[in-house]
Motif scaffolding. Structure first.
Motif, PDB file in Angstrom:
ATOM      1  N   ARG A 162       0.836  -1.212   0.000  1.00 42.23           N
ATOM      2  CA  ARG A 162       0.000   0.000   0.000  1.00 42.23           C
ATOM      3  C   ARG A 162       0.871   1.262   0.000  1.00 42.23           C
ATOM      4  O   ARG A 162       0.494   2.288  -0.565  1.00 42.23           O
ATOM      5  CB  ARG A 162      -0.939  -0.021   1.200  1.00 42.23           C
ATOM      6  CG  ARG A 162      -2.019  -1.096   1.105  1.00 42.23           C
ATOM      7  CD  ARG A 162      -3.078  -0.957   2.188  1.00 42.23           C
ATOM      8  NE  ARG A 162      -4.172  -1.890   1.963  1.00 42.23           N
ATOM      9  CZ  ARG A 162      -4.363  -3.011   2.646  1.00 42.23           C
ATOM     10  NH1 ARG A 162      -3.523  -3.355   3.615  1.00 42.23           N
ATOM     11  NH2 ARG A 162      -5.390  -3.795   2.358  1.00 42.23           N
ATOM     12  N   ALA A 163       2.021   1.170   0.652  1.00 39.92           N
ATOM     13  CA  ALA A 163       2.937   2.305   0.660  1.00 39.92           C
ATOM     14  C   ALA A 163       3.429   2.622  -0.742  1.00 39.92           C
ATOM     15  O   ALA A 163       3.535   3.793  -1.136  1.00 39.92           O
ATOM     16  CB  ALA A 163       4.115   2.027   1.587  1.00 39.92           C
ATOM     17  N   VAL A 164       3.740   1.580  -1.502  1.00 38.44           N
ATOM     18  CA  VAL A 164       4.196   1.795  -2.883  1.00 38.44           C
ATOM     19  C   VAL A 164       3.117   2.529  -3.681  1.00 38.44           C
ATOM     20  O   VAL A 164       3.394   3.483  -4.415  1.00 38.44           O
ATOM     21  CB  VAL A 164       4.556   0.463  -3.560  1.00 38.44           C
ATOM     22  CG1 VAL A 164       4.894   0.680  -5.031  1.00 38.44           C
ATOM     23  CG2 VAL A 164       5.723  -0.207  -2.846  1.00 38.44           C
ATOM     24  N   ILE A 165       1.862   2.116  -3.514  1.00 36.05           N
ATOM     25  CA  ILE A 165       0.751   2.761  -4.225  1.00 36.05           C
ATOM     26  C   ILE A 165       0.592   4.207  -3.764  1.00 36.05           C
ATOM     27  O   ILE A 165       0.345   5.114  -4.573  1.00 36.05           O
ATOM     28  CB  ILE A 165      -0.546   1.963  -4.008  1.00 36.05           C
ATOM     29  CG1 ILE A 165      -0.425   0.585  -4.664  1.00 36.05           C
ATOM     30  CG2 ILE A 165      -1.754   2.719  -4.556  1.00 36.05           C
ATOM     31  CD1 ILE A 165      -1.550  -0.366  -4.314  1.00 36.05           C
ATOM     32  N   ALA A 216       1.428   2.355 -11.804  1.00 40.79           N
ATOM     33  CA  ALA A 216       0.489   2.186 -10.695  1.00 40.79           C
ATOM     34  C   ALA A 216      -0.283   0.877 -10.796  1.00 40.79           C
ATOM     35  O   ALA A 216      -0.604   0.244  -9.784  1.00 40.79           O
ATOM     36  CB  ALA A 216      -0.485   3.360 -10.658  1.00 40.79           C
ATOM     37  N   LEU A 217      -0.585   0.444 -12.028  1.00 41.17           N
ATOM     38  CA  LEU A 217      -1.353  -0.797 -12.195  1.00 41.17           C
ATOM     39  C   LEU A 217      -0.558  -2.003 -11.724  1.00 41.17           C
ATOM     40  O   LEU A 217      -1.101  -2.916 -11.078  1.00 41.17           O
ATOM     41  CB  LEU A 217      -1.768  -0.960 -13.660  1.00 41.17           C
ATOM     42  CG  LEU A 217      -2.782   0.076 -14.166  1.00 41.17           C
ATOM     43  CD1 LEU A 217      -3.078  -0.167 -15.634  1.00 41.17           C
ATOM     44  CD2 LEU A 217      -4.072   0.011 -13.346  1.00 41.17           C
ATOM     45  N   ASP A 218       0.726  -2.018 -12.013  1.00 43.88           N
ATOM     46  CA  ASP A 218       1.550  -3.138 -11.549  1.00 43.88           C
ATOM     47  C   ASP A 218       1.643  -3.143 -10.025  1.00 43.88           C
ATOM     48  O   ASP A 218       1.635  -4.207  -9.400  1.00 43.88           O
ATOM     49  CB  ASP A 218       2.950  -3.045 -12.148  1.00 43.88           C
ATOM     50  CG  ASP A 218       3.765  -4.297 -11.851  1.00 43.88           C
ATOM     51  OD1 ASP A 218       3.441  -5.361 -12.396  1.00 43.88           O
ATOM     52  OD2 ASP A 218       4.715  -4.186 -11.038  1.00 43.88           O
ATOM     53  N   ALA A 219       1.732  -1.929  -9.420  1.00 38.85           N
ATOM     54  CA  ALA A 219       1.784  -1.843  -7.962  1.00 38.85           C
ATOM     55  C   ALA A 219       0.501  -2.387  -7.348  1.00 38.85           C
ATOM     56  O   ALA A 219       0.526  -3.076  -6.315  1.00 38.85           O
ATOM     57  CB  ALA A 219       2.017  -0.399  -7.535  1.00 38.85           C
ATOM     58  N   ARG A 220      -0.630  -2.108  -7.990  1.00 34.54           N
ATOM     59  CA  ARG A 220      -1.902  -2.616  -7.462  1.00 34.54           C
ATOM     60  C   ARG A 220      -2.020  -4.127  -7.681  1.00 34.54           C
ATOM     61  O   ARG A 220      -2.623  -4.839  -6.868  1.00 34.54           O
ATOM     62  CB  ARG A 220      -3.060  -1.871  -8.121  1.00 34.54           C
ATOM     63  CG  ARG A 220      -3.094  -0.390  -7.728  1.00 34.54           C
ATOM     64  CD  ARG A 220      -4.222   0.351  -8.400  1.00 34.54           C
ATOM     65  NE  ARG A 220      -5.511  -0.197  -8.008  1.00 34.54           N
ATOM     66  CZ  ARG A 220      -6.676   0.166  -8.570  1.00 34.54           C
ATOM     67  NH1 ARG A 220      -6.683   1.059  -9.546  1.00 34.54           N
ATOM     68  NH2 ARG A 220      -7.803  -0.372  -8.166  1.00 34.54           N
ATOM     69  N   ALA A 275      -2.738  -9.730 -14.356  1.00 39.32           N
ATOM     70  CA  ALA A 275      -3.933  -9.577 -13.524  1.00 39.32           C
ATOM     71  C   ALA A 275      -5.001 -10.577 -13.925  1.00 39.32           C
ATOM     72  O   ALA A 275      -5.693 -11.159 -13.073  1.00 39.32           O
ATOM     73  CB  ALA A 275      -4.454  -8.145 -13.639  1.00 39.32           C
ATOM     74  N   GLN A 276      -5.154 -10.787 -15.256  1.00 41.17           N
ATOM     75  CA  GLN A 276      -6.122 -11.783 -15.728  1.00 41.17           C
ATOM     76  C   GLN A 276      -5.779 -13.174 -15.199  1.00 41.17           C
ATOM     77  O   GLN A 276      -6.656 -13.909 -14.715  1.00 41.17           O
ATOM     78  CB  GLN A 276      -6.125 -11.806 -17.263  1.00 41.17           C
ATOM     79  CG  GLN A 276      -6.679 -10.558 -17.909  1.00 41.17           C
ATOM     80  CD  GLN A 276      -6.505 -10.575 -19.417  1.00 41.17           C
ATOM     81  OE1 GLN A 276      -5.708 -11.353 -19.956  1.00 41.17           O
ATOM     82  NE2 GLN A 276      -7.248  -9.701 -20.102  1.00 41.17           N
ATOM     83  N   ALA A 277      -4.495 -13.511 -15.273  1.00 41.00           N
ATOM     84  CA  ALA A 277      -4.070 -14.849 -14.846  1.00 41.00           C
ATOM     85  C   ALA A 277      -4.302 -15.052 -13.360  1.00 41.00           C
ATOM     86  O   ALA A 277      -4.775 -16.114 -12.930  1.00 41.00           O
ATOM     87  CB  ALA A 277      -2.583 -15.040 -15.177  1.00 41.00           C
TER      88      ALA A 277
END
Length: 833
Positions: free
Chosen positions: A769-772, A779-783, A816-818
């Protein structure tokens, strides 16, 4: 009487007679100058005699002397006669009457008379320097409510100086005007200009002392004593000295100086107010009532009296009581800018943000030129964009781009601190505790003082805390975790003592609690501190509050924090930890420090001073010998410095072995030192360079265990421990780095990865959460990584929500799909199998 004695007596009589004759001759030649000379040295009675003998030409001078002596009714009669008789200095007489009206609290009458003075001034075909001074004084009476009055007063004083450069009144008044508008540099210039022409000018020295006090310099009291050495009866200087002693919690000296001021001028509302404030804070109800009665006789609606009490209470950190006093002041005088300013600023300190803002807006409407009120209102405008996070017990207020990252760490820390301190002090402050972060040190300073220039990192008003955000300072210069713990500790010690704990003890407890909270936090020993101890430059405990308020040298404030914390350590070691809250209870009961020492420690103040000095000298016995000169006549450096210089020379010549031997000697000389310029750090560097990670870790731990801001040392330790597969040790180092600066995404990624591998899911989630919160480029990879951490923790439902949100923004995000398909295949949202 012997013949010789008769001769001596005759000679003395002739000499005294000659002196009188010479003095009368001097007065006859230039009586006004002689009156000025006598006033400057406090010979008011003699000045009055000469002025009285001078008749109408010296009527205004006579009235001014009578004002200085507190004979206000007589002075006003003299001025009125001078006005009626069209004396040469009619404008000065008129403005003096206006000032007397202001002094009584008759603001409308004072303004009306001041306006009349300016009407007469404008009608003059040819104005003298004295006329320009009178106009400037009239403009000063109109500054509340007239934004242009200050600049017009300044222009009048400039014209006065141009007309007669030998008249120093205009330059003194110029300094007073600048200081009233917080223009300390310009004020200093004006006072110094007077002192260049008249080095023994008592009022200019007083002005200079006020500038130094405004700037927090430790020289202010010495400077006002120089003024009093010239004129021991100068009421304003005596009152100023009283206020300084009151700020230092030296109530006895404050009382003495207030009484001396009143002995010189019993009509001084300021002196009565200071005597009343001293009595109020010391619990002397009889003296307080006497002071209030006297002030009321002089000023039927004594708003000044209550405002002075409110300010004194604020300086003693008694904010709730100050609010009641300031409210009384504005009720008595709805035109007092000072009273509204004090009330509004204090309401903000209590967390009453809307009412504080409204009160300051009223003050600003009365006087738009007050820089502090304008600064604070501008800051409040900016703070409307801040993010507020309520947790019930805490309310975190921070700039919107930092609120998320800071709250991740500060809320758990504050909860731990609250629970710990509640037990230790058997007290809990009112909640919610409000903590404000500022990304600019200037904004934090304005929040605290209304002006920039505060060197502190944080401040506590009780349940309202404010501090620099870690972004406000250069990385490696402060630890935001220990600062927050420090300020929250104040909320407990202030409250437990009913806000009666002296400054030095409250600060000492806060630093002491920092060190108890986390290894390495809190102030630690430096070579400068030990050298100051060896040189006798540290204050005794009885005088330590001035080390915070008026440092005599640049490092003294920092040393005072550490010194006060060492006192707390001594008490805890010798009397047990319970003695510290017992001291707070004794202060709450109204005892002063000597009585507290006697009740809790069984020692007199002198014994405490002696024992504490010996405690410090024993604690630093080894390092004292290393940092001080053994032979004061020698030109060589002290042993530690000499050893370090030789070691660094070997480093420069790449003689690592010889350098290591000397660094080890230096480390033994001062084992408590953990600076990144010290021997432990250089031993770390040498060990790392030769590949000896065991020795490097041993040395670097000496730094990181004592130095709360050692960025490079902690980073190196984390790297070395990670390479040695000491994951727990590496994570501890990374945690310490975050409290120095939380803005490095790679640190959070490293910590999240290590925590996840160890099954420490709570920490892994926090770090993801800190990274985000740091708004990474991807940002998408962090999430996605957060979703993985959620799934690993067993919170499959939250992981799916996060992945679906990511895929809404990037439908083709394959990872994310996987992961979403994998989670669906593993069962129901209740958790992973």
């Amino acid at each position: 009487m012997t013949p010789m004695a008769t001769v001596r007596l005759a000679a003395m009589t002739l000499t005294c007679a000659a002196c009188l004759a010479w003095r009368d001759s001097a007065a006859a030649q230039d009586p006004k100058a002689e009156i000025g000379r006598l006033v400057n040295i406090g010979q008011y009675a003699e000045a009055e005699r000469i002025a009285l003998a001078g008749g109408a030409p010296l009527a205004v001078a006579l009235g001014e002397v009578l004002v200085m002596r507190g004979k206000l009714a007589e002075a006003e009669s003299v001025f009125v006669r001078a006005i009626a008789g069209r004396a040469p200095q009619k404008l000065q007489a008129e403005v003096a009457v206006a000032e007397l009206a202001e002094r009584r609290g008759d603001h409308a009458g004072a303004r009306q008379r001041a306006s009349s003075v300016l009407g007469s001034y404008d009608a003059l075909r040819s104005a003298t320097g004295a006329d320009h001074v009178a106009a400037g004084r009239a403009f000063m009476l109109l500054m509340a409510g007239d934004a242009s009055a200050a600049s017009r007063a300044l222009a009048a004083f400039d014209r006065a100086t141009a007309a007669d450069s030998s008249d120093l009144d205009a330059q003194r008044l110029t300094g007073d005007l600048f200081l009233a508008r917080h223009g300390n540099e310009d004020a200093r210039t004006s006072y110094l200009a007077v002192l260049r022409r008249a080095p023994d000018d008592a009022r200019a020295l007083l002005g200079l002392a006020r500038v130094e006090d405004f700037e927090g310099k430790g020289t202010a009291l010495a400077t006002v004593r120089r003024s009093l050495a010239i004129n021991r009866a100068l009421p304003e200087a005596l009152a100023f000295a009283a206020r300084m002693h009151l700020e230092s919690e030296d109530f006895d000296s404050a009382r003495v100086y207030s009484q001396r001021a009143l002995a010189s001028d019993s009509s001084s509302v300021q002196a009565w107010s200071l005597l009343g404030a001293t009595a109020w804070l010391a619990g002397d109800s009889a003296t307080y009532r006497r002071a209030l009665s006297a002030a009321t006789a002089l000023q039927p609606r004594p708003a000044e009296f209550y405002t002075e009490l409110a300010e004194a209470s604020i300086r003693q950190r008694r904010y709730a009581g100050a609010n009641l006093l300031a409210e009384r002041a504005v009720t008595l005088d709805s035109s007092s800018v000072r009273a509204f300013s004090v009330l509004g600023t204090n309401q903000l300190r209590l967390g009453n943000m809307s009412s504080g803002r409204a009160t300051l807006e009223r003050a600003f409407a009365l006087d738009a030129s007050d820089a502090r009120n304008k600064n604070t209102l501008d800051l409040l405008d900016a703070m409307q964009t801040y993010t507020t996070i309520d947790t019930g017990r805490f309310r975190i207020v921070a700039p919107p781009d930092e609120a998320a990252i800071l709250s991740l760490y500060i809320v758990p820390l504050l909860n731990r601190a609250f629970d710990t301190l509640s037990v230790r002090y058997q007290y809990s402050p009112p909640t919610p505790v409000r903590l404000e972060f500022f990304s600019r040190s200037a904004d934090f300073s304005v929040r605290t003082l209304g002006a920039v220039g505060l060197g502190a990192l944080g401040v506590s008003f009780g349940s309202v805390l404010a501090m620099d955000a870690p972004s406000a300072r250069e990385r490696g210069t402060f630890n935001w975790g220990s600062t927050a713990w420090h300020e929250l500790t104040h909320a407990f010690t202030l409250g437990a003592s009913d806000h009666r704990v002296p400054r030095w003890f409250s600060e000492g407890l806060s630093v002491f609690e920092e060190r108890r909270a986390t290894p390495g936090w809190g102030a630690s020993a430096t070579t400068g501190f030990v050298a100051a101890l060896g040189a006798g430059k540290l204050r005794p405990m009885s005088d330590l509050s001035d080390g915070f308020l008026r440092p005599r040298f640049p490092e003294e404030t920092q040393y005072s924090y550490y010194q006060a914390s060492l006192f707390c350590e001594m008490v805890a070691e010798r009397k047990g930890l319970r003695a510290l809250p017992a001291m707070l209870m004794a202060y709450r009961d109204g005892l002063d420090s000597p009585a507290v020492f006697q009740r809790v420690l069984g020692l007199t103040g002198a014994q405490v001073d002696a024992q504490f000095d010996q405690y410090m000298r024993t604690l630093f016995a080894t390092s004292l010998a290393a940092v001080t000169m053994r032979d004061t006549t020698a030109k060589s450096a002290p042993p530690l410095q000499a050893t370090m210089l030789r070691a660094m020379a070997f480093m420069k010549s790449r003689n690592a072995d010889s350098a290591r031997v000397l660094f080890e000697q230096a480390q033994r000389m001062f084992p408590q030192y953990a600076g990144t310029d010290g021997p432990s750090w250089w031993l770390t560097v040498l060990a790392r360079d030769r590949g000896d990670t065991t020795a490097a870790l041993r040395s670097v731990s000496e730094v990181t265990a004592r130095n709360e801001v050692a960025w490079e040392a902690n980073l190196l330790e984390a790297d070395m421990r990670e390479k040695r597969l000491d994951v727990v040790g590496a994570m501890a180092a990374l945690d310490r780095l975050i409290w120095i600066s939380p803005y490095e995404p790679e640190l959070h990624v490293r910590l999240a990865t290590m925590a996840g591998a160890r099954g420490d899911h709570a920490r892994a989630l926090r770090e993801r959460r800190a990274v985000i919160a740091l708004r990474p480029a991807d940002a998408l990879d962090a999430r996605y990584e957060l979703a993985k951490a959620l799934a690993a923790s067993g919170d499959v439902r939250a992981a799916r929500r996060e992945l679906l949100s990511v895929l809404e923004q990037a439908p083709s995000f394959e990872k994310a799909q996987a992961l979403l398909l994998e989670l669906r295949s593993k069962g129901t949202p209740g958790g992973m199998r």
